[in-house]
Design a protein around this motif. Sequence first.
Motif, mmCIF file in Angstrom:
data_model
loop_
_atom_site.group_PDB
_atom_site.id
_atom_site.type_symbol
_atom_site.label_atom_id
_atom_site.label_comp_id
_atom_site.label_asym_id
_atom_site.label_seq_id
_atom_site.Cartn_x
_atom_site.Cartn_y
_atom_site.Cartn_z
ATOM 1 N N ASP A 182 8.969 -4.596 -16.432
ATOM 2 C CA ASP A 182 8.757 -6.013 -16.130
ATOM 3 C C ASP A 182 9.390 -6.269 -14.773
ATOM 4 N N ASN A 183 8.576 -6.566 -13.760
ATOM 5 C CA ASN A 183 9.150 -6.747 -12.424
ATOM 6 C C ASN A 183 9.067 -8.180 -11.905
ATOM 7 N N ASP A 184 8.792 -9.132 -12.826
ATOM 8 C CA ASP A 184 8.822 -10.526 -12.378
ATOM 9 C C ASP A 184 9.579 -11.446 -13.331
ATOM 10 N N GLY A 185 10.290 -10.875 -14.291
ATOM 11 C CA GLY A 185 11.185 -11.661 -15.130
ATOM 12 C C GLY A 185 10.529 -12.521 -16.180
ATOM 13 N N ASP A 186 9.248 -12.297 -16.464
ATOM 14 C CA ASP A 186 8.587 -13.152 -17.454
ATOM 15 C C ASP A 186 8.676 -12.588 -18.875
ATOM 16 N N GLY A 187 9.330 -11.451 -19.029
ATOM 17 C CA GLY A 187 9.483 -10.851 -20.351
ATOM 18 C C GLY A 187 8.324 -9.973 -20.760
ATOM 19 N N ALA A 188 7.235 -10.030 -20.011
ATOM 20 C CA ALA A 188 6.075 -9.179 -20.279
ATOM 21 C C ALA A 188 5.991 -8.108 -19.190
#
Lengths: 477, 110
Positions: A65-71
């Motif tokens: 996950d490289n944008d912190g959205d949990g997905a």
Amino acid sequence: MSSHREAPEISKDPAADNADVYAFVSPDRPDTVTLISNFVPLQDPPGGPNFFEFGDDVLYSLYIDNDGDGAPELAYVFKFETRLRNPNTFLYNTGPITSLQSRNWNKRQFFSVTRIEGPDTTAYGTATNGHHRHHGRRPRLRTRVLGRGLSCPPCNIGPRSTPNYARLGQAAVHNLPGGIKVFAGQRLDGFYVDLGSIFDLGDLRPFQNLHLIPSAAAAAVDATKTLNIHTIAIQIPISHLTKNGSRPKNVMASSSVIGVWSAASRRKIRMVDKGHGKPSESGPWVQVSRLGNPLINEVVIPLGQKDYWNTVYPAGDNAFVSHYEHPELAGLLPVLYPKVFPNLANLKKPRADLVAILLTGIPPGIVPGFQNYTGKVQSDQLRLNVAIPPTKSNPNAFGLLGGDAAGFPNGRRVFDDIVGIELRAIAGVTYALVDKSYKPDAAAGKLTQGITPAPNRYQSTFPYLAPPLDGYDTPSS
Amino acid sequence: MSDSKREDSSVTRLSFLKTSAGAAAGAAAIGVPTAAALASGKKGEVTEPSSANPPEPVMAYVRDADRGEVTVMSGTSETTYKDRSLVKRLLDAAPQDSAANGGGIDVLAP
């Protein structure tokens, strides 16, 4: 154990049992990150004639996950295939195995590795009604096979069967396009724990004179030092993993942090037919095991929710936050060690420190010069700040607690003492970071397993876990 | 919900499975809403599952599409029927996106 046999259902399914996950900036190739995920735990090396292997019927995934959205926006998925050269012998090998192409090696295993990209790569292979859970429709995924027909090494049998095992293991390190290295096969388990002691009512041998049921203090026992495991390891350029495709240099930039976890999935339906030795399968892949931070499903999630936790994606981890805020073990320590943890006994507030370390990452301003914060979304991931260079000289196995920001909970290295770190954290050492009025008990900062792994436990180059012990020289005790 | 009601629910909420389906090679699970809709010959509509999987679902799978053979399992029993119309309905309802849904990667051992 870190996550070995940690939940009722998965303890009966070793091939899918995700036991450890590691993520670290590679010490010998600092422009890359190494991701390691271990399965098939607690292998007694002589365990033949059907020696240990990955499941041909299991989908193994490493998520990023490289944008912190949990997905996860990225996944590397691994599938395996076992081949027999000669089905008319009971032997794993019919002579010495001196190369991966040896005609004497009867039961071989091969694998493929595929990179998946998209807004939520857990959707890969899991669509129901043409879409994926709460997204309303299946996210568009891009898949690229990075390698197929890649050979695993054999298991380490003994000096007659696998006379030069180190060479076999090295030959099974495959170089893929784009500067990627990959390995899948048997290794010596790098996780160390005094298993027999810790599960005997939370006993720590060096401190057991202080236990509720006391006995003389004793040296710790490294219960996993002669046990093998199956490792999937992949070394990837950092620029392949970050959101903007860069190699970050600024430790305090949010774009420098990636979240990593691993999972194993099985098909929804498995049918066994009379007269056929092999079952048939159908349906979408269903996650049956997952692992981000070590020891979470082991000691934080209660027994009645462990199987469920294994099926949930990290994006849904806010359902479990109460167990992080009020971990059962924090309440047990003052009971099991009377008068040793009086301040911990009085600490009733939610453990914001543990929530930060394990579910969101540590925000800027808590530890000077460090952060691995991914935002407010609570999800159990290993969070690695890839701008922090590896510690090459005298790395501290206590990681960030020991002043070494290149180690856990900034990702996890193979030698990090995650049992010691998490014991100290749960005992209250890290709570002082979020509540300056709290004074940790003196004993909290001294908690240790008392285990120092032997030098041969690891190797300095990819895949960093040492070759497995052989069954001839490591008989069952 | 009482145990008896749960059992009734599991019987009426059929789940179907096809494997080794001949021309429609590959395997996929498909859902059909009710037994009544199946019997009437009306085409089922895609719907969201309204509950968790029942404890012991009635299952059916296409055993041999060319011969029109379908096997139905209930409890500890199974029966194989020759029913070309049922087989056709199941195959028509089967998702056609297996490759895009993670079913198409071959390890391709040398």
